[in-house]
Structures are given as C-alpha cells and as structure tokens.
Design a protein around this motif. Structure first.
Motif, short mmCIF file in Angstrom:
data_model
loop_
_atom_site.label_atom_id
_atom_site.label_comp_id
_atom_site.label_asym_id
_atom_site.label_seq_id
_atom_site.Cartn_x
_atom_site.Cartn_y
_atom_site.Cartn_z
N ALA A 1 0.86 -1.18 0.00
CA ALA A 1 0.00 0.00 0.00
C ALA A 1 0.89 1.23 0.00
CB ALA A 1 -0.89 0.01 1.23
N ASN A 2 0.45 2.23 -0.71
CA ASN A 2 1.20 3.48 -0.79
C ASN A 2 0.51 4.53 0.08
OD1 ASN A 2 2.55 5.81 -1.39
ND2 ASN A 2 2.40 5.59 -3.62
N LEU A 3 1.06 4.75 1.27
CA LEU A 3 0.52 5.76 2.18
C LEU A 3 1.24 7.10 2.00
CD1 LEU A 3 0.21 3.63 5.46
CD2 LEU A 3 -1.39 3.84 3.55
N GLY A 4 2.13 7.15 1.03
CA GLY A 4 2.85 8.39 0.75
C GLY A 4 2.04 9.29 -0.16
N ASP A 5 2.70 10.37 -0.63
CA ASP A 5 1.94 11.31 -1.47
C ASP A 5 2.47 11.41 -2.90
OD1 ASP A 5 4.26 12.61 -0.74
OD2 ASP A 5 3.23 13.96 0.67
N THR A 6 3.36 10.43 -3.25
CA THR A 6 3.82 10.39 -4.64
C THR A 6 3.70 8.97 -5.17
OG1 THR A 6 6.08 10.05 -3.84
CG2 THR A 6 5.47 12.30 -4.42
N PRO A 7 3.54 8.80 -6.49
CA PRO A 7 3.47 7.44 -7.06
C PRO A 7 4.77 6.70 -6.77
CG PRO A 7 2.79 9.09 -8.68
CD PRO A 7 3.37 9.84 -7.52
N PHE A 8 4.66 5.37 -6.59
CA PHE A 8 5.84 4.56 -6.28
C PHE A 8 5.97 3.47 -7.33
CE2 PHE A 8 7.99 1.03 -4.07
CZ PHE A 8 9.14 1.69 -3.67
N ASP A 9 7.12 3.47 -8.00
CA ASP A 9 7.37 2.49 -9.06
C ASP A 9 8.00 1.23 -8.50
OD1 ASP A 9 6.47 4.21 -11.08
OD2 ASP A 9 8.43 5.20 -11.18
N VAL A 10 7.50 0.09 -8.93
CA VAL A 10 8.08 -1.21 -8.57
C VAL A 10 8.56 -1.89 -9.84
CG1 VAL A 10 7.63 -3.48 -7.57
CG2 VAL A 10 6.58 -1.44 -6.55
N THR A 11 9.78 -2.43 -9.79
CA THR A 11 10.40 -3.10 -10.93
C THR A 11 10.82 -4.50 -10.48
OG1 THR A 11 11.27 -0.97 -11.65
CG2 THR A 11 12.31 -2.90 -12.60
N PRO A 12 10.74 -5.50 -11.37
CA PRO A 12 11.19 -6.84 -10.97
C PRO A 12 12.60 -6.80 -10.37
CG PRO A 12 10.11 -6.96 -13.09
CD PRO A 12 10.20 -5.49 -12.74
N GLY A 13 12.75 -7.46 -9.22
CA GLY A 13 14.04 -7.48 -8.53
C GLY A 13 14.10 -6.49 -7.38
N ASP A 14 13.15 -5.56 -7.31
CA ASP A 14 13.14 -4.62 -6.18
C ASP A 14 12.75 -5.36 -4.90
OD1 ASP A 14 13.67 -2.57 -7.91
OD2 ASP A 14 11.67 -1.67 -7.82
N ARG A 15 13.48 -5.12 -3.84
CA ARG A 15 13.12 -5.73 -2.54
C ARG A 15 11.93 -4.99 -1.95
NH1 ARG A 15 18.24 -5.44 0.98
NH2 ARG A 15 18.63 -3.61 -0.27
N ILE A 16 10.84 -5.70 -1.76
CA ILE A 16 9.60 -5.03 -1.37
C ILE A 16 9.10 -5.44 0.02
CG2 ILE A 16 8.75 -4.53 -3.68
CD1 ILE A 16 7.04 -7.10 -3.49
N ALA A 17 9.62 -6.51 0.59
CA ALA A 17 9.14 -6.97 1.89
C ALA A 17 10.13 -7.98 2.43
CB ALA A 17 7.76 -7.61 1.76
N GLN A 18 9.84 -8.50 3.62
CA GLN A 18 10.73 -9.52 4.20
C GLN A 18 9.89 -10.61 4.85
OE1 GLN A 18 13.18 -7.77 7.36
NE2 GLN A 18 11.71 -6.08 7.49
N LEU A 19 10.44 -11.82 4.82
CA LEU A 19 9.76 -12.99 5.38
C LEU A 19 10.40 -13.40 6.69
CD1 LEU A 19 9.39 -15.35 2.25
CD2 LEU A 19 7.79 -13.60 3.09
N VAL A 20 9.57 -13.63 7.71
CA VAL A 20 10.05 -14.07 9.01
C VAL A 20 9.24 -15.30 9.42
CG1 VAL A 20 10.39 -13.47 11.44
CG2 VAL A 20 10.66 -11.71 9.67
N PRO A 21 9.89 -16.47 9.53
CA PRO A 21 9.16 -17.65 9.99
C PRO A 21 8.91 -17.56 11.48
CG PRO A 21 11.46 -18.21 9.64
CD PRO A 21 11.31 -16.77 9.24
#
Ligand SMILES: O=c1ccn([C@H]2C[C@H](O)[C@@H](COP(=O)(O)OP(=O)(O)OP(=O)(O)O)O2)c(=O)[nH]1
Ligand SMILES: [Mg+2]
Length: 148
Positions: A99-119
C-alpha cells in the motif's frame, strides 16, 4: 537464535532470473523478497504484488510477510495487512499486499526488494466456552484506560 527451519521453495515461471529470498546481513531476522512484476502504486492505492515463488512451510510454523522500514520511512510504502500470514498449507504464489501511504506514485520493478519474510512457530488454541469469565482488576477497561 535457534537453528533454521527448512522451507521448500518453488520458483514460478515469472520468477525466472530473480534473486532468491535472502538475508541481507548476518543478523537479519527477515529474508528480503523481491517483486516479480512492474507496476506503479498511486498514492492511496494497494496491490497484491507477485513474487514469482511459492513455498511449503513445515507444519507448526507460519511465515510472516513484513514491510521494510526504509520503504516505509522514505516512501510511505507498507504491507497493508502486516504482518501478512503465510499458512503452512498454502501452496499458491506468495504475494505482498503493498500500500502506498505516501503522497507520490511509487514504481516497482522486478528485482526490487519489497518486503521480508520471518518464519514463526504457531501456537494453536482450543476454546472452552463458559457462561462467565473470571474477574480481574482491569475488567473490561482497555484502549487507554490506564492513561497515556
Ligand atoms: O501477505 C500475504 C498474506 C497471505 N497470503 C496468502 C498465503 C496465506 O496462506 C493465504 C491466506 O491468507 P489469510 O488467511 O491472511 O487471508 P484470508 O483473507 O483469510 O484468506 P483465506 O480465506 O484464503 O484464508 O494468502 C500471501 O500470499 N501474502
Ligand atoms: Mg485465512
């Protein structure tokens, strides 16, 4: 830190060539995961972003999908459902609900780190229905009842 649990990882066709989820430092708690698609998140919008992989988590565990603090602080990008829950019986593609809670558009490109996994281990509960709950000093006070 306890020893690692083993999670089966299946790369999906659109995940070909992308970096595997990985720990960015020796002590990192989360494995960074990358986007497998191109998109632009308009301010106030949300999307389930493809990661290009599926996993099989051992019974008794879940995997949490958490935001990255840098994206949150710099761009207002978070995981809307944080912490997202990947069930041990889920075999579909892992997706990140950005979700974009900011005030500018956010570009996502394949390979961009977008989150993290924690078991995490899962503690299940068994409910015992009763007519009345036991009394406590707090009672039904909550939501700031003890003051700021
Ligand atoms: O950030 C997330 C959260 C969930 N999932 C997948 C894996 C999870 O096992 C499944 C269901 O998630 P959840 O139980 O949170 O959603 P629901 O709305 O309750 O869906 P369901 O009825 O399928 O359980 O969706 C993701 O890929 N990413
Ligand atoms: Mg569910």
């Amino acid at each position: 830190m306890t020893g690692p649990i083993h999670i089966a990882f299946k790369r999906l066709p659109h995940g070909a060539g992308l970096p595997l989820p990985h720990y960015a430092s020796d002590g990192a708690a989360g494995m960074d995961i990358v986007a497998a698609e191109t998109l632009t998140l308009a301010p106030g919008s949300r999307r389930a972003v493809a990661t290009g992989f599926a996993i099989a988590i051992p019974p008794g565990y879940e995997v949490q999908v958490r935001p990255r603090s840098g994206l949150a602080l710099k761009h207002g990008i978070t995981c809307l459902n944080t912490p997202g829950t990947i069930d041990s019986d889920y075999r579909g593609e892992v997706k990140v609900i950005l979700a974009n809670l900011g005030d500018t558009p956010f570009d996502v490109t394949p390979g961009d780190r977008i989150a993290q996994l924690v078991p995490a281990p899962v503690q299940r509960a068994m409910l015992a229905e009763v007519a009345e709950l036991d009394d406590t000093a707090r009672g039904s006070g909550g939501f700031g009842s003890t003051g700021r």
